[in-house]
Design a protein around this motif. Structure first.
Motif, PDB file in Angstrom:
ATOM      1  N   SER A   1       0.866  -1.198   0.000  1.00 50.89           N
ATOM      2  CA  SER A   1       0.000   0.000   0.000  1.00 50.89           C
ATOM      3  C   SER A   1       0.893   1.236   0.000  1.00 50.89           C
ATOM      4  O   SER A   1       1.742   1.402   0.894  1.00 50.89           O
ATOM      5  CB  SER A   1      -0.853   0.037   1.265  1.00 50.89           C
ATOM      6  OG  SER A   1      -1.763  -1.013   1.300  1.00 50.89           O
ATOM      7  N   SER A   2       0.691   2.115  -0.957  1.00 53.54           N
ATOM      8  CA  SER A   2       1.640   3.222  -1.087  1.00 53.54           C
ATOM      9  C   SER A   2       1.573   4.199   0.079  1.00 53.54           C
ATOM     10  O   SER A   2       2.557   4.868   0.374  1.00 53.54           O
ATOM     11  CB  SER A   2       1.485   3.931  -2.429  1.00 53.54           C
ATOM     12  OG  SER A   2       0.173   4.229  -2.701  1.00 53.54           O
TER      13      SER A   2
ATOM     14  N   VAL B   1      -1.505   9.695   0.099  1.00 51.96           N
ATOM     15  CA  VAL B   1      -2.601   9.295  -0.792  1.00 51.96           C
ATOM     16  C   VAL B   1      -3.874   8.924  -0.047  1.00 51.96           C
ATOM     17  O   VAL B   1      -4.874   8.550  -0.653  1.00 51.96           O
ATOM     18  CB  VAL B   1      -2.168   8.105  -1.690  1.00 51.96           C
ATOM     19  CG1 VAL B   1      -1.170   8.546  -2.726  1.00 51.96           C
ATOM     20  CG2 VAL B   1      -1.606   6.956  -0.845  1.00 51.96           C
ATOM     21  N   ARG B   2      -3.859   9.038   1.279  1.00 50.43           N
ATOM     22  CA  ARG B   2      -5.067   8.675   2.041  1.00 50.43           C
ATOM     23  C   ARG B   2      -6.196   9.654   1.745  1.00 50.43           C
ATOM     24  O   ARG B   2      -5.963  10.767   1.271  1.00 50.43           O
ATOM     25  CB  ARG B   2      -4.769   8.680   3.541  1.00 50.43           C
ATOM     26  CG  ARG B   2      -3.830   7.584   3.974  1.00 50.43           C
ATOM     27  CD  ARG B   2      -3.704   7.571   5.479  1.00 50.43           C
ATOM     28  NE  ARG B   2      -4.937   7.123   6.101  1.00 50.43           N
ATOM     29  CZ  ARG B   2      -5.422   7.624   7.244  1.00 50.43           C
ATOM     30  NH1 ARG B   2      -4.796   8.583   7.875  1.00 50.43           N
ATOM     31  NH2 ARG B   2      -6.560   7.156   7.728  1.00 50.43           N
TER      32      ARG B   2
ATOM     33  N   ILE C   1       1.237   0.505  -4.603  1.00 48.78           N
ATOM     34  CA  ILE C   1      -0.031   0.858  -5.263  1.00 48.78           C
ATOM     35  C   ILE C   1      -0.986   1.469  -4.239  1.00 48.78           C
ATOM     36  O   ILE C   1      -1.023   1.047  -3.079  1.00 48.78           O
ATOM     37  CB  ILE C   1      -0.712  -0.363  -5.933  1.00 48.78           C
ATOM     38  CG1 ILE C   1      -1.950   0.120  -6.701  1.00 48.78           C
ATOM     39  CG2 ILE C   1      -1.076  -1.439  -4.929  1.00 48.78           C
ATOM     40  CD1 ILE C   1      -2.613  -0.885  -7.596  1.00 48.78           C
ATOM     41  N   CYS C   2      -1.717   2.470  -4.687  1.00 48.35           N
ATOM     42  CA  CYS C   2      -2.897   2.936  -3.945  1.00 48.35           C
ATOM     43  C   CYS C   2      -4.092   2.637  -4.846  1.00 48.35           C
ATOM     44  O   CYS C   2      -4.313   3.327  -5.850  1.00 48.35           O
ATOM     45  CB  CYS C   2      -2.841   4.421  -3.637  1.00 48.35           C
ATOM     46  SG  CYS C   2      -4.395   4.967  -2.878  1.00 48.35           S
ATOM     47  N   PRO C   3      -4.856   1.610  -4.529  1.00 48.47           N
ATOM     48  CA  PRO C   3      -5.979   1.228  -5.407  1.00 48.47           C
ATOM     49  C   PRO C   3      -6.998   2.354  -5.589  1.00 48.47           C
ATOM     50  O   PRO C   3      -7.616   2.459  -6.650  1.00 48.47           O
ATOM     51  CB  PRO C   3      -6.605   0.038  -4.675  1.00 48.47           C
ATOM     52  CG  PRO C   3      -5.556  -0.472  -3.763  1.00 48.47           C
ATOM     53  CD  PRO C   3      -4.716   0.694  -3.379  1.00 48.47           C
ATOM     54  N   GLU C   4      -7.174   3.178  -4.571  1.00 50.43           N
ATOM     55  CA  GLU C   4      -8.186   4.238  -4.689  1.00 50.43           C
ATOM     56  C   GLU C   4      -7.709   5.339  -5.629  1.00 50.43           C
ATOM     57  O   GLU C   4      -8.473   5.840  -6.460  1.00 50.43           O
ATOM     58  CB  GLU C   4      -8.539   4.774  -3.296  1.00 50.43           C
ATOM     59  CG  GLU C   4      -9.249   3.711  -2.468  1.00 50.43           C
ATOM     60  CD  GLU C   4      -9.530   4.122  -1.032  1.00 50.43           C
ATOM     61  OE1 GLU C   4      -9.648   5.325  -0.739  1.00 50.43           O
ATOM     62  OE2 GLU C   4      -9.623   3.202  -0.183  1.00 50.43           O
TER      63      GLU C   4
ATOM     64  N   ARG D   1     -10.235  13.056  -0.376  1.00 47.16           N
ATOM     65  CA  ARG D   1     -11.539  12.577  -0.844  1.00 47.16           C
ATOM     66  C   ARG D   1     -12.403  12.232   0.366  1.00 47.16           C
ATOM     67  O   ARG D   1     -11.886  12.099   1.489  1.00 47.16           O
ATOM     68  CB  ARG D   1     -11.379  11.357  -1.759  1.00 47.16           C
ATOM     69  CG  ARG D   1     -10.604  10.211  -1.141  1.00 47.16           C
ATOM     70  CD  ARG D   1     -10.253   9.139  -2.146  1.00 47.16           C
ATOM     71  NE  ARG D   1      -9.357   8.135  -1.583  1.00 47.16           N
ATOM     72  CZ  ARG D   1      -8.055   8.247  -1.502  1.00 47.16           C
ATOM     73  NH1 ARG D   1      -7.444   9.335  -1.945  1.00 47.16           N
ATOM     74  NH2 ARG D   1      -7.312   7.293  -0.966  1.00 47.16           N
TER      75      ARG D   1
ATOM     76  N   SER E   1      -8.500  -0.338   6.062  1.00 43.39           N
ATOM     77  CA  SER E   1      -8.971   0.447   4.911  1.00 43.39           C
ATOM     78  C   SER E   1     -10.078  -0.290   4.150  1.00 43.39           C
ATOM     79  O   SER E   1     -10.043  -1.517   4.033  1.00 43.39           O
ATOM     80  CB  SER E   1      -7.776   0.684   3.975  1.00 43.39           C
ATOM     81  OG  SER E   1      -8.203   0.827   2.650  1.00 43.39           O
TER      82      SER E   1
ATOM     83  N   SER F   1     -10.328  -0.435   1.106  1.00 46.74           N
ATOM     84  CA  SER F   1      -9.658  -1.097  -0.021  1.00 46.74           C
ATOM     85  C   SER F   1      -8.665  -2.136   0.464  1.00 46.74           C
ATOM     86  O   SER F   1      -8.657  -3.272   0.003  1.00 46.74           O
ATOM     87  CB  SER F   1      -8.872  -0.081  -0.870  1.00 46.74           C
ATOM     88  OG  SER F   1      -9.715   0.730  -1.604  1.00 46.74           O
ATOM     89  N   CYS F   2      -7.802  -1.723   1.392  1.00 44.38           N
ATOM     90  CA  CYS F   2      -6.622  -2.524   1.713  1.00 44.38           C
ATOM     91  C   CYS F   2      -6.729  -3.376   2.973  1.00 44.38           C
ATOM     92  O   CYS F   2      -5.892  -4.250   3.188  1.00 44.38           O
ATOM     93  CB  CYS F   2      -5.409  -1.596   1.845  1.00 44.38           C
ATOM     94  SG  CYS F   2      -4.963  -0.786   0.290  1.00 44.38           S
TER      95      CYS F   2
HETATM   96  S1  SF4 Z   1      -6.435   2.690  -0.704  1.00 37.91           S
HETATM   97 FE1  SF4 Z   1      -6.158   3.678   1.296  1.00 37.91          FE
HETATM   98  S2  SF4 Z   1      -5.054   2.171   2.496  1.00 37.91           S
HETATM   99 FE2  SF4 Z   1      -4.864   1.532   0.373  1.00 37.91          FE
HETATM  100  S3  SF4 Z   1      -2.962   2.467  -0.343  1.00 37.91           S
HETATM  101 FE3  SF4 Z   1      -4.588   3.916  -0.817  1.00 37.91          FE
HETATM  102  S4  SF4 Z   1      -4.652   5.265   0.932  1.00 37.91           S
HETATM  103 FE4  SF4 Z   1      -3.526   3.472   1.560  1.00 37.91          FE
END
Ligand code: SF4
Length: 153
Positions: free
Chosen positions: A6-7, A14-15, A43-46, A55, A102, A104-105
């Motif tokens: 997770s980046s 990127v949070r 990677i940050c999937p979001e 966001r 998270s 996502s993560c």
């Molecule tokens: S989706 Fe959220 S937890 Fe996952 S890498 Fe991005 S900021 Fe971090």
């Protein structure tokens, strides 16, 4: 070994809040050792799905991901998850170090969809898809376990 990470754990801001998650890492020495001795794929999937920084916070409700103001981001979260899986499949990555909690993560617990800080057992959207493809998941509270896993490989 190759590790998907997770980046936000790598210090990238990127949070949803515009910050990183580096402060959630307790054992920086071990974290740095793992980073230095393996090949890291951040990677940050979001963010990769096109969502902005900052966001609105989002949580999983049933099989959807909904923001606090009730916007459905399920499509974006699924897209990010697919991108993460693609990176793993293209690079033969078998293990991921993901940010806990998270939507996502999260690898073990996630927020319950009420935006009241309640955690329930479950995986984030990306973690769920990677798990389905037998990618071994750890979060930042499991660095010792991750290190043991890597040493046995
Ligand atoms: S989706 Fe959220 S937890 Fe996952 S890498 Fe991005 S900021 Fe971090």
């Amino acid at each position: 070994m190759k590790i998907l990470v997770s980046s936000c754990l790598l210090g990238e801001k990127v949070r949803y809040s515009g910050s990183s998650s580096i402060s959630s890492i307790d054992d920086m020495e071990l974290f740095d050792k793992i980073l230095a001795s393996n090949e890291i794929f951040p990677i940050c999937p979001e963010v990769i799905s096109g969502l902005p920084i900052p966001r609105e916070p989002a949580e999983q409700i049933d099989n959807k991901v909904i923001t606090k103001s009730n916007i459905d981001l399920t499509k974006e979260f699924n897209f990010g998850a697919k991108k993460a899986l693609d990176i793993c499949l293209e690079n033969s990555i078998e293990v991921a170090l993901l940010k806990s909690k998270s939507p996502s993560c999260g690898t073990r617990v996630v927020y319950d969809g009420t935006f009241s800080s309640n955690l329930i057992e479950g995986l984030g959207v990306t973690a769920k898809l990677l798990n389905k493809h037998s990618i071994k998941l750890f979060d930042e509270t499991q660095l010792v376990e991750l290190n043991d896993f890597l040493n046995k490989k």
